[in-house]
Design a protein around this motif. Structure first.
Motif, PDB file in Angstrom:
ATOM      1  N   GLY A  18      39.879  10.623  31.486  1.00 52.72           N
ATOM      2  CA  GLY A  18      39.181  10.140  30.392  1.00 52.72           C
ATOM      3  C   GLY A  18      37.895   9.196  30.487  1.00 52.72           C
ATOM      4  O   GLY A  18      37.670   8.125  29.645  1.00 52.72           O
ATOM      5  N   SER A  19      37.316   9.338  31.589  1.00 50.06           N
ATOM      6  CA  SER A  19      35.967   8.511  32.066  1.00 50.06           C
ATOM      7  C   SER A  19      34.914   8.486  30.816  1.00 50.06           C
ATOM      8  O   SER A  19      34.317   7.637  30.696  1.00 50.06           O
ATOM      9  N   LYS A  20      34.774   9.769  30.323  1.00 51.77           N
ATOM     10  CA  LYS A  20      34.012   9.809  29.392  1.00 51.77           C
ATOM     11  C   LYS A  20      34.161   8.906  28.186  1.00 51.77           C
ATOM     12  O   LYS A  20      33.254   8.579  27.427  1.00 51.77           O
ATOM     13  N   PRO A  25      31.168   8.537  33.014  1.00 55.13           N
ATOM     14  CA  PRO A  25      31.611   9.833  33.444  1.00 55.13           C
ATOM     15  C   PRO A  25      31.416   9.798  34.916  1.00 55.13           C
ATOM     16  O   PRO A  25      30.493   9.047  35.638  1.00 55.13           O
ATOM     17  N   THR A  26      32.586  10.224  35.750  1.00 53.81           N
ATOM     18  CA  THR A  26      32.410  10.078  37.124  1.00 53.81           C
ATOM     19  C   THR A  26      32.749  11.687  37.577  1.00 53.81           C
ATOM     20  O   THR A  26      33.811  12.035  37.186  1.00 53.81           O
ATOM     21  N   ALA A  27      31.732  11.915  38.579  1.00 51.34           N
ATOM     22  CA  ALA A  27      31.706  13.518  38.917  1.00 51.34           C
ATOM     23  C   ALA A  27      32.502  13.418  40.292  1.00 51.34           C
ATOM     24  O   ALA A  27      32.552  12.547  41.051  1.00 51.34           O
ATOM     25  N   ASN A  28      33.531  14.441  40.135  1.00 51.13           N
ATOM     26  CA  ASN A  28      34.504  14.718  41.442  1.00 51.13           C
ATOM     27  C   ASN A  28      34.169  15.528  42.514  1.00 51.13           C
ATOM     28  O   ASN A  28      33.535  16.703  42.218  1.00 51.13           O
ATOM     29  N   PHE A  29      34.134  15.123  43.711  1.00 48.81           N
ATOM     30  CA  PHE A  29      33.869  16.070  44.880  1.00 48.81           C
ATOM     31  C   PHE A  29      35.129  16.742  45.208  1.00 48.81           C
ATOM     32  O   PHE A  29      36.215  16.207  44.997  1.00 48.81           O
ATOM     33  N   MET A  77      36.940  10.765  45.417  1.00 48.25           N
ATOM     34  CA  MET A  77      35.657  10.452  45.527  1.00 48.25           C
ATOM     35  C   MET A  77      35.180  10.575  44.277  1.00 48.25           C
ATOM     36  O   MET A  77      34.964  11.923  43.871  1.00 48.25           O
ATOM     37  N   GLU A  78      34.603   9.367  43.259  1.00 51.49           N
ATOM     38  CA  GLU A  78      34.162   9.711  41.831  1.00 51.49           C
ATOM     39  C   GLU A  78      32.933   9.107  41.791  1.00 51.49           C
ATOM     40  O   GLU A  78      32.917   7.810  41.815  1.00 51.49           O
ATOM     41  N   THR A  79      32.091   9.861  41.542  1.00 50.15           N
ATOM     42  CA  THR A  79      30.573   9.421  41.581  1.00 50.15           C
ATOM     43  C   THR A  79      30.131   9.222  40.048  1.00 50.15           C
ATOM     44  O   THR A  79      29.950  10.072  39.147  1.00 50.15           O
TER      45      THR A  79
HETATM   46 MG    MG Z   1      35.717  11.955  36.510  1.00 52.74          MG
END
Ligand code: MG
Ligand code: ADP
Length: 147
Positions: A18-20, A25-29, A77-79
């Motif tokens: 629920g980062s949004k 928001p966090t983009a995952n690798f 890793m969350e960017t």
């Molecule tokens: Mg995320």
């Protein structure tokens, strides 16, 4: 130290933490990118540069942490890219340069406390990345190649 550290990978879906909902928001690798991290990269919050596909290079903050999905045996890793995107970019190529370290991971008493910490990480990243030695990494050949 292994910074700056450069890596790229296709953005995968996270585990819906629920980062949004937090507005962050966090983009995952994918796992393959996480598994390639040098052993001396500690968990915690990093700042640096990020680029989606062949787009502009933006400031970013990244959290490297223990992934609860794998019972905390694997890192994630969350960017968070410091930019307002019109659309999600799942499946697109995310290239990042990790440039500096902000702080270790820590627990928080409340969501508000967590949000405040992330916002202060973002402010710190913005300021640090304006230093000439960090700005020049935007010109690094890593970001010249077309994805
Ligand atoms: Mg995320
Ligand atoms: P997930 O659990 O799938 O990681 P999030 O709520 O953390 O879901 O949202 C992350 C997704 O949001 C990213 O994969 C990306 O497609 C999209 N996104 C939109 N804007 C940003 C941004 N500024 N930084 C990172 N991801 C973003």
């Amino acid at each position: 130290r292994s910074l700056p550290y450069f890596c790229r990978g296709q953005v995968v879906r996270g585990f819906g933490r629920g980062s949004k909902d937090l507005g962050i928001p966090t983009a995952n690798f994918p796992e393959s990118v996480v598994d390639n991290l040098p052993a001396d990269i500690s968990t915690g919050i990093y700042y640096g540069w990020a680029r989606v596909d062949n787009g502009d290079i933006h400031k970013m903050v990244m959290s490297i942490g223990w992934n609860p999905y794998y019972k905390n045996t694997k890192k994630s890793m969350e960017t968070h890219v410091i930019h307002k995107f019109k659309e999600d970019f799942y499946g697109q190529m995310l290239s990042v340069a990790m440039v500096g370290y902000i702080r270790p991971e820590r627990g928080f008493e409340s969501l508000d406390e967590l949000k405040a910490a992330i916002h202060s990480d973002i402010e710190e990243a913005k300021i640090k990345l304006d230093l000439p030695e960090h700005l020049k990494l935007k010109e690094h050949h890593f970001f010249k190649t077309s994805q």
